[in-house]
Scaffold this motif. Structure first.
Motif, mmCIF file in Angstrom:
data_model
loop_
_atom_site.group_PDB
_atom_site.id
_atom_site.type_symbol
_atom_site.label_atom_id
_atom_site.label_comp_id
_atom_site.label_asym_id
_atom_site.label_seq_id
_atom_site.Cartn_x
_atom_site.Cartn_y
_atom_site.Cartn_z
ATOM 1 N N SER A 295 -21.205 6.399 -14.878
ATOM 2 C CA SER A 295 -22.619 6.254 -14.507
ATOM 3 C C SER A 295 -23.199 7.602 -14.106
ATOM 4 O O SER A 295 -22.488 8.495 -13.645
ATOM 5 C CB SER A 295 -22.777 5.285 -13.321
ATOM 6 O OG SER A 295 -22.301 4.003 -13.624
ATOM 7 N N MET B 226 -21.765 0.211 -6.638
ATOM 8 C CA MET B 226 -21.703 -0.658 -7.806
ATOM 9 C C MET B 226 -20.711 -1.763 -7.500
ATOM 10 O O MET B 226 -19.618 -1.514 -6.976
ATOM 11 C CB MET B 226 -21.262 0.121 -9.040
ATOM 12 C CG MET B 226 -21.255 -0.706 -10.339
ATOM 13 S SD MET B 226 -19.733 -1.629 -10.624
ATOM 14 C CE MET B 226 -18.622 -0.310 -11.103
ATOM 15 N N GLU C 285 -21.123 2.343 -21.120
ATOM 16 C CA GLU C 285 -19.880 1.615 -21.353
ATOM 17 C C GLU C 285 -19.638 1.452 -22.847
ATOM 18 O O GLU C 285 -20.577 1.316 -23.630
ATOM 19 C CB GLU C 285 -19.930 0.221 -20.714
ATOM 20 C CG GLU C 285 -19.866 0.220 -19.198
ATOM 21 C CD GLU C 285 -19.567 -1.164 -18.645
ATOM 22 O OE1 GLU C 285 -18.421 -1.641 -18.799
ATOM 23 O OE2 GLU C 285 -20.477 -1.769 -18.059
ATOM 24 N N TRP D 97 -30.695 4.648 -12.294
ATOM 25 C CA TRP D 97 -29.239 4.510 -12.440
ATOM 26 C C TRP D 97 -28.954 4.279 -13.916
ATOM 27 O O TRP D 97 -29.424 3.320 -14.518
ATOM 28 C CB TRP D 97 -28.759 3.328 -11.610
ATOM 29 C CG TRP D 97 -27.285 3.092 -11.560
ATOM 30 C CD1 TRP D 97 -26.433 2.906 -12.616
ATOM 31 C CD2 TRP D 97 -26.472 2.978 -10.386
ATOM 32 N NE1 TRP D 97 -25.157 2.683 -12.186
ATOM 33 C CE2 TRP D 97 -25.145 2.720 -10.801
ATOM 34 C CE3 TRP D 97 -26.736 3.043 -9.021
ATOM 35 C CZ2 TRP D 97 -24.099 2.548 -9.900
ATOM 36 C CZ3 TRP D 97 -25.684 2.876 -8.127
ATOM 37 C CH2 TRP D 97 -24.380 2.635 -8.574
ATOM 38 N N PRO E 14 -25.814 7.817 -11.363
ATOM 39 C CA PRO E 14 -26.597 7.006 -10.423
ATOM 40 C C PRO E 14 -27.537 7.814 -9.548
ATOM 41 O O PRO E 14 -28.157 7.245 -8.636
ATOM 42 C CB PRO E 14 -25.494 6.362 -9.569
ATOM 43 C CG PRO E 14 -24.430 7.403 -9.518
ATOM 44 C CD PRO E 14 -24.495 8.162 -10.825
ATOM 45 N N TRP F 31 -23.909 -8.539 -11.508
ATOM 46 C CA TRP F 31 -23.666 -7.094 -11.484
ATOM 47 C C TRP F 31 -24.717 -6.419 -10.609
ATOM 48 O O TRP F 31 -25.919 -6.608 -10.806
ATOM 49 C CB TRP F 31 -23.779 -6.559 -12.899
ATOM 50 C CG TRP F 31 -22.933 -5.377 -13.217
ATOM 51 C CD1 TRP F 31 -23.116 -4.090 -12.812
ATOM 52 C CD2 TRP F 31 -21.763 -5.371 -14.037
ATOM 53 N NE1 TRP F 31 -22.137 -3.291 -13.338
ATOM 54 C CE2 TRP F 31 -21.303 -4.040 -14.080
ATOM 55 C CE3 TRP F 31 -21.073 -6.363 -14.739
ATOM 56 C CZ2 TRP F 31 -20.179 -3.670 -14.809
ATOM 57 C CZ3 TRP F 31 -19.959 -5.992 -15.460
ATOM 58 C CH2 TRP F 31 -19.517 -4.658 -15.502
ATOM 59 N N SER G 198 -26.164 -2.737 -8.773
ATOM 60 C CA SER G 198 -26.193 -1.279 -8.608
ATOM 61 C C SER G 198 -27.206 -0.980 -7.504
ATOM 62 O O SER G 198 -28.390 -1.278 -7.640
ATOM 63 C CB SER G 198 -26.574 -0.579 -9.912
ATOM 64 O OG SER G 198 -27.826 -1.036 -10.399
ATOM 65 N N ASP H 158 -26.041 3.579 -16.706
ATOM 66 C CA ASP H 158 -24.677 3.133 -16.970
ATOM 67 C C ASP H 158 -24.323 3.361 -18.422
ATOM 68 O O ASP H 158 -25.140 3.128 -19.315
ATOM 69 C CB ASP H 158 -24.522 1.635 -16.668
ATOM 70 C CG ASP H 158 -24.133 1.360 -15.224
ATOM 71 O OD1 ASP H 158 -23.787 2.314 -14.508
ATOM 72 O OD2 ASP H 158 -24.191 0.196 -14.815
ATOM 73 N N TYR I 222 -16.121 3.452 -18.704
ATOM 74 C CA TYR I 222 -17.328 3.192 -17.915
ATOM 75 C C TYR I 222 -17.585 4.364 -16.975
ATOM 76 O O TYR I 222 -16.742 4.712 -16.147
ATOM 77 C CB TYR I 222 -17.131 1.896 -17.126
ATOM 78 C CG TYR I 222 -18.313 1.397 -16.304
ATOM 79 C CD1 TYR I 222 -19.579 1.923 -16.458
ATOM 80 C CD2 TYR I 222 -18.127 0.374 -15.382
ATOM 81 C CE1 TYR I 222 -20.642 1.453 -15.710
ATOM 82 C CE2 TYR I 222 -19.190 -0.107 -14.618
ATOM 83 C CZ TYR I 222 -20.439 0.440 -14.793
ATOM 84 O OH TYR I 222 -21.496 -0.029 -14.044
ATOM 85 N N HIS J 204 -15.816 5.142 -13.146
ATOM 86 C CA HIS J 204 -15.394 3.901 -12.511
ATOM 87 C C HIS J 204 -14.006 3.520 -13.019
ATOM 88 O O HIS J 204 -13.826 3.257 -14.217
ATOM 89 C CB HIS J 204 -16.382 2.774 -12.807
ATOM 90 C CG HIS J 204 -17.787 3.097 -12.424
ATOM 91 N ND1 HIS J 204 -18.175 3.328 -11.129
ATOM 92 C CD2 HIS J 204 -18.915 3.232 -13.181
ATOM 93 C CE1 HIS J 204 -19.480 3.584 -11.083
ATOM 94 N NE2 HIS J 204 -19.943 3.541 -12.323
#
Length: 391
Positions: free
Chosen positions: A223, A278, A251, A247, A225, A266, A268, A249, A221, A204
């Motif tokens: 993911s 997202m 970070e 999913w 997913p 937020w 997803s 994530d 960041y 991302h």
């Protein structure tokens, strides 16, 4: 005697936690953390001495699956939209948070009692009107890879006590198992899951750096997913077979937000046509003091179709009183350039996580706003909403 000593040590350590890490994600409440100098949960506090996230350092694997102790905060965050054998929807969350106590140059020497990292883990399980949550804490030293909690990059392992999320040595962050349970007897709940990646990792932002403000604060960041999940959950005294989508994530950052940002919404989403979406709204941090919005829409191969801060709207439509807060539980999300106008609705408003840092986290449905046709499912996290109990 051992039990009493454990309680004393835990109480002492928790007091130090609350006093010492109030400038970070863990160890402070929403109400205490929303100050002009720290932002939501202290994530806007200055972070001198820590490594800073930026686009100048592209992601690298498998190293970045593991911990980054030179950064102040980090998490491994899994959500899942599942169905049981009767076709009834079910949602779950498992998250491991890491918080550095001091910058790298101030770390204590490694001894059995020295700690420079603290850990917090959450698990949540929801179906219908039932929503259950649990929380655990631990400490470690960055030079000691094994302990009560930690993460190893390869072969991947993330754990706290007996909660374990791991990938076999032969899999490259593509096959996982997750085991987490809480409670005893008829109050026991949790899950035993197998997860398989059916698509690539998705980055991302620029080189995996995702800005969260117009001033440039943000995080590394990425993911996964495209997780397919099967396994079993224990809920309300019953064990149920489940299947569905997950999913994950990842970070890490040292200053995620600005001091003025009060929380986020937020999303997803797993769309029925194979695309993933997202999106988030950070309250504050945008142009002229407005909100900061970001979206990333990509197809089943991970190819980006839209990414950035433009041409997205996120509008709360209805609110529900949850934990003495007015929480938006129906939203409209529009991406005109992608031809999407979505209505996103919580399956049930009762998805409050009454944890050390409290927040709302739950499964949602996705419909076409004009036709009301079902377009997918997903997860929504909302933080920083004001406690109105004193009014």
């Amino acid at each position: 005697m051992k039990s009493r000593m454990r309680r004393v040590l835990l109480t002492t350590w928790m007091a130090a936690w609350m006093a010492g890490v109030s400038a970070g994600l863990v160890g402070c409440s929403n109400e205490d953390a929303n100050t002009p100098t720290e932002g939501f949960a202290g994530l806007g506090a200055q972070a001198e001495g820590y490594a800073q996230a930026s686009a100048a350092a592209p992601l690298a694997f498998p190293e970045d699956h593991g911990p980054h102790p030179d950064y102040r905060i980090e998490w491994w965050y899994l959500t899942a939209n599942l169905e049981d054998e009767s076709g009834h929807p079910l949602g779950l969350q498992w998250t491991l948070f890491r918080q550095a106590l001091v910058p790298p140059e101030e770390r204590p020497a490694s001894t059995p009692w020295a700690s420079d990292q603290v850990w917090m883990a959450h698990m949540g399980l929801s179906q219908g009107e039932t929503h259950l949550a649990a929380e655990r804490f631990a400490r470690s030293h960055s030079e000691q890879p094994q302990g009560q909690a930690g993460v190893i990059a390869a072969p991947f392992q993330a754990w706290i006590d007996d909660w374990l999320f791991q990938s076999p040595a032969t899999a490259n962050f593509e096959q996982f198992t997750l085991s987490a349970y809480s409670g005893e007897g008829t109050e026991r709940f949790g899950y035993e899951l197998t997860l398989s990646a059916e698509g690539p990792l998705v980055w991302h932002g620029e080189n995996g750096f995702n800005a969260k403000t117009v001033e440039g604060q943000g995080s590394h960041y990425y993911s996964q997913p495209f997780l397919r999940i099967e396994g079993s959950v224990t809920l309300n005294g019953q064990q149920k077979a489940v299947t569905g989508n997950g999913w994950l994530d990842r970070e890490w950052s040292s200053q995620l937000l600005t001091a003025e940002q009060t929380g986020w919404d937020w999303f997803s989403l797993h769309l029925n046509d194979g695309r993933k979406l997202m999106a988030y709204r950070l309250r504050g941090g945008g142009e002229n003091g407005g909100d900061y919005l970001f979206t990333h829409l990509f197809d089943a191969e991970g190819t980006t179709q839209q990414m950035g801060t433009d041409h997205i709207t996120l509008t709360p439509l209805t609110t529900s009183r949850v934990a003495q807060r007015d929480i938006p539980t129906t939203w409209q999300l529009t991406l005109p350039n992608a031809g999407l106008d979505l209505t996103i609705e919580a399956r049930d408003p009762n998805r409050w996580m009454p944890t050390t840092v409290p927040y709302w986290e739950g499964d949602v449905t996705v419909r076409d706003t004009a036709t009301q046709a079902a377009l997918g499912v997903g997860y929504l996290e909302m933080t920083g909403y004001e406690d109105l109990s004193a009014e």
